[in-house]
Design a protein around this motif. Sequence first.
Motif, PDB file in Angstrom:
ATOM      1  N   ALA A 113       0.836  -1.202   0.000  1.00 41.67           N
ATOM      2  CA  ALA A 113       0.000   0.000   0.000  1.00 41.67           C
ATOM      3  C   ALA A 113       0.872   1.254   0.000  1.00 41.67           C
ATOM      4  CB  ALA A 113      -0.929  -0.008   1.220  1.00 41.67           C
ATOM      5  N   LEU A 114       1.999   1.203   0.703  1.00 43.19           N
ATOM      6  CA  LEU A 114       2.889   2.369   0.740  1.00 43.19           C
ATOM      7  C   LEU A 114       3.501   2.659  -0.635  1.00 43.19           C
ATOM      8  CD1 LEU A 114       4.601   1.909   4.210  1.00 43.19           C
ATOM      9  CD2 LEU A 114       3.219   3.866   3.462  1.00 43.19           C
ATOM     10  N   ASP A 115       3.648   1.625  -1.445  1.00 47.00           N
ATOM     11  CA  ASP A 115       4.109   1.847  -2.820  1.00 47.00           C
ATOM     12  C   ASP A 115       3.168   2.791  -3.553  1.00 47.00           C
ATOM     13  OD1 ASP A 115       6.460   0.528  -3.040  1.00 47.00           O
ATOM     14  OD2 ASP A 115       5.617  -1.307  -3.909  1.00 47.00           O
ATOM     15  N   LEU A 116       1.876   2.622  -3.298  1.00 53.48           N
ATOM     16  CA  LEU A 116       0.893   3.487  -3.953  1.00 53.48           C
ATOM     17  C   LEU A 116       0.851   4.857  -3.277  1.00 53.48           C
ATOM     18  CD1 LEU A 116      -1.484   3.882  -5.958  1.00 53.48           C
ATOM     19  CD2 LEU A 116      -2.987   3.029  -4.145  1.00 53.48           C
ATOM     20  N   TYR A 117       0.624   4.880  -1.953  1.00 56.99           N
ATOM     21  CA  TYR A 117       0.364   6.155  -1.280  1.00 56.99           C
ATOM     22  C   TYR A 117       1.621   7.018  -1.146  1.00 56.99           C
ATOM     23  CZ  TYR A 117      -4.393   4.776  -0.278  1.00 56.99           C
ATOM     24  OH  TYR A 117      -5.700   4.423  -0.410  1.00 56.99           O
ATOM     25  N   ALA A 118       2.747   6.390  -0.801  1.00 53.56           N
ATOM     26  CA  ALA A 118       3.965   7.180  -0.591  1.00 53.56           C
ATOM     27  C   ALA A 118       4.726   7.369  -1.903  1.00 53.56           C
ATOM     28  CB  ALA A 118       4.845   6.509   0.456  1.00 53.56           C
ATOM     29  N   THR A 119       4.893   6.302  -2.649  1.00 53.67           N
ATOM     30  CA  THR A 119       5.712   6.399  -3.855  1.00 53.67           C
ATOM     31  C   THR A 119       4.939   7.041  -4.995  1.00 53.67           C
ATOM     32  OG1 THR A 119       6.850   4.405  -3.108  1.00 53.67           O
ATOM     33  CG2 THR A 119       7.280   5.113  -5.365  1.00 53.67           C
ATOM     34  N   ALA A 120       3.787   6.483  -5.341  1.00 51.52           N
ATOM     35  CA  ALA A 120       3.047   7.006  -6.492  1.00 51.52           C
ATOM     36  C   ALA A 120       2.359   8.330  -6.182  1.00 51.52           C
ATOM     37  CB  ALA A 120       2.032   5.972  -6.975  1.00 51.52           C
ATOM     38  N   TYR A 121       1.711   8.431  -5.007  1.00 56.70           N
ATOM     39  CA  TYR A 121       0.978   9.658  -4.669  1.00 56.70           C
ATOM     40  C   TYR A 121       1.880  10.699  -4.015  1.00 56.70           C
ATOM     41  CZ  TYR A 121      -3.412   6.953  -5.216  1.00 56.70           C
ATOM     42  OH  TYR A 121      -4.447   6.192  -5.663  1.00 56.70           O
ATOM     43  N   GLY A 122       3.043  10.288  -3.569  1.00 56.77           N
ATOM     44  CA  GLY A 122       3.982  11.232  -2.964  1.00 56.77           C
ATOM     45  C   GLY A 122       3.596  11.713  -1.579  1.00 56.77           C
ATOM     46  N   MET A 123       2.758  10.962  -0.880  1.00 58.96           N
ATOM     47  CA  MET A 123       2.409  11.346   0.494  1.00 58.96           C
ATOM     48  C   MET A 123       3.539  10.939   1.437  1.00 58.96           C
ATOM     49  SD  MET A 123      -1.547  10.142   0.801  1.00 58.96           S
ATOM     50  CE  MET A 123      -2.765  10.556  -0.436  1.00 58.96           C
ATOM     51  N   VAL A 124       3.668  11.692   2.538  1.00 57.39           N
ATOM     52  CA  VAL A 124       4.731  11.408   3.500  1.00 57.39           C
ATOM     53  C   VAL A 124       4.196  10.483   4.598  1.00 57.39           C
ATOM     54  CG1 VAL A 124       6.283  12.422   5.219  1.00 57.39           C
ATOM     55  CG2 VAL A 124       5.841  13.614   3.059  1.00 57.39           C
ATOM     56  N   ALA A 125       4.821   9.322   4.730  1.00 59.43           N
ATOM     57  CA  ALA A 125       4.453   8.404   5.811  1.00 59.43           C
ATOM     58  C   ALA A 125       5.006   8.979   7.109  1.00 59.43           C
ATOM     59  CB  ALA A 125       5.008   7.007   5.546  1.00 59.43           C
ATOM     60  N   ALA A 126       4.109   9.491   7.959  1.00 59.27           N
ATOM     61  CA  ALA A 126       4.526  10.244   9.140  1.00 59.27           C
ATOM     62  C   ALA A 126       4.698   9.364  10.371  1.00 59.27           C
ATOM     63  CB  ALA A 126       3.489  11.333   9.438  1.00 59.27           C
ATOM     64  N   HIS A 127       4.051   8.226  10.392  1.00 56.75           N
ATOM     65  CA  HIS A 127       4.016   7.451  11.632  1.00 56.75           C
ATOM     66  C   HIS A 127       3.590   6.022  11.327  1.00 56.75           C
ATOM     67  CE1 HIS A 127       3.614   6.929  15.968  1.00 56.75           C
ATOM     68  NE2 HIS A 127       2.462   6.330  15.755  1.00 56.75           N
ATOM     69  N   ARG A 128       4.240   5.058  11.986  1.00 59.31           N
ATOM     70  CA  ARG A 128       3.851   3.650  11.845  1.00 59.31           C
ATOM     71  C   ARG A 128       3.786   3.039  13.233  1.00 59.31           C
ATOM     72  NH1 ARG A 128       5.863  -0.186   7.011  1.00 59.31           N
ATOM     73  NH2 ARG A 128       4.927  -2.160   7.645  1.00 59.31           N
ATOM     74  N   GLU A 129       2.726   2.326  13.513  1.00 56.39           N
ATOM     75  CA  GLU A 129       2.520   1.830  14.881  1.00 56.39           C
ATOM     76  C   GLU A 129       1.597   0.617  14.888  1.00 56.39           C
ATOM     77  OE1 GLU A 129       1.053   4.967  17.446  1.00 56.39           O
ATOM     78  OE2 GLU A 129       0.253   3.547  18.911  1.00 56.39           O
ATOM     79  N   THR A 130       1.896  -0.333  15.749  1.00 57.16           N
ATOM     80  CA  THR A 130       0.948  -1.417  16.008  1.00 57.16           C
ATOM     81  C   THR A 130       0.041  -0.968  17.140  1.00 57.16           C
ATOM     82  OG1 THR A 130       2.476  -3.113  15.256  1.00 57.16           O
ATOM     83  CG2 THR A 130       0.707  -3.827  16.718  1.00 57.16           C
ATOM     84  N   VAL A 131      -1.252  -0.868  16.851  1.00 59.01           N
ATOM     85  CA  VAL A 131      -2.229  -0.460  17.864  1.00 59.01           C
ATOM     86  C   VAL A 131      -2.953  -1.733  18.295  1.00 59.01           C
ATOM     87  CG1 VAL A 131      -4.112   1.130  18.427  1.00 59.01           C
ATOM     88  CG2 VAL A 131      -2.462   1.751  16.657  1.00 59.01           C
ATOM     89  N   GLN A 138      -4.763  -2.536  20.774  1.00 57.46           N
ATOM     90  CA  GLN A 138      -6.148  -2.407  21.237  1.00 57.46           C
ATOM     91  C   GLN A 138      -7.146  -2.424  20.077  1.00 57.46           C
ATOM     92  OE1 GLN A 138      -6.882   1.052  23.690  1.00 57.46           O
ATOM     93  NE2 GLN A 138      -8.531   0.038  24.790  1.00 57.46           N
ATOM     94  N   GLN A 139      -6.691  -2.008  18.906  1.00 53.59           N
ATOM     95  CA  GLN A 139      -7.575  -2.038  17.737  1.00 53.59           C
ATOM     96  C   GLN A 139      -7.238  -3.186  16.790  1.00 53.59           C
ATOM     97  OE1 GLN A 139      -8.260   1.798  15.879  1.00 53.59           O
ATOM     98  NE2 GLN A 139      -8.024   2.827  17.835  1.00 53.59           N
ATOM     99  N   GLY A 140      -6.243  -3.973  17.138  1.00 53.26           N
ATOM    100  CA  GLY A 140      -5.910  -5.141  16.322  1.00 53.26           C
ATOM    101  C   GLY A 140      -5.347  -4.809  14.961  1.00 53.26           C
ATOM    102  N   VAL A 141      -4.602  -3.709  14.875  1.00 51.48           N
ATOM    103  CA  VAL A 141      -4.064  -3.310  13.567  1.00 51.48           C
ATOM    104  C   VAL A 141      -2.609  -2.857  13.680  1.00 51.48           C
ATOM    105  CG1 VAL A 141      -6.268  -2.533  12.590  1.00 51.48           C
ATOM    106  CG2 VAL A 141      -4.835  -0.896  13.842  1.00 51.48           C
ATOM    107  N   GLU A 142      -1.912  -2.993  12.546  1.00 51.57           N
ATOM    108  CA  GLU A 142      -0.698  -2.222  12.342  1.00 51.57           C
ATOM    109  C   GLU A 142      -1.114  -1.099  11.395  1.00 51.57           C
ATOM    110  OE1 GLU A 142       2.544  -4.195  10.353  1.00 51.57           O
ATOM    111  OE2 GLU A 142       3.946  -2.576  10.815  1.00 51.57           O
ATOM    112  N   ALA A 143      -0.750   0.134  11.753  1.00 56.69           N
ATOM    113  CA  ALA A 143      -1.269   1.280  11.012  1.00 56.69           C
ATOM    114  C   ALA A 143      -0.145   2.216  10.587  1.00 56.69           C
ATOM    115  CB  ALA A 143      -2.265   2.043  11.887  1.00 56.69           C
TER     116      ALA A 143
END
Length: 141
Positions: A18-36, A38-43
């Motif tokens: 997904a980061l290939d699309l959002y960060a590489t293709a769309y040029g968005m900056v990935a600001a934070h990565r975290e396993t939450v 309590q919500q059962g996700v890596e985000a």
Amino acid sequence: MFGRIDHVGVAVADLDEALDLYATAYGMVAAHRETVAQQGVEAVLLDVGENHVELLRPLSEETPVGKFMARRGPGLHHVAYQVDDIDAALRRLQDQGLRLIDATPRTGIRNSRVAFLHPTASGGVLTEIVEPASESEMHAA
Ligand code: CO
């Protein structure tokens, strides 16, 4: 009551893909990565101006996002509105008789306080409200 859209949540099977699309293709900056846990996700939060896209990879099929993906596949999962005071916002929503998933806030990404409304309360849109942590609290995790 809502200051602005804080983020849109997108369920994905593979964060790096997904980061290939959002960060590489769309040029968005990935600001934070975290396993939450309590919500059962890596985000991953990506910046889009003042707002964010929140990519969500379920930690297992038994989590809420895992169940969502089993039913509907990857894609748009929720919309999150920012509030200054989540306790007051929840009281107002409850006073209006809206069905909530979380009657009390829980800890979200970057030490924010979050709560979800039931999708049946909001026209089929899973809706989250977010009170962001202060700048110093954000990095305390
Ligand atoms: Co969210």
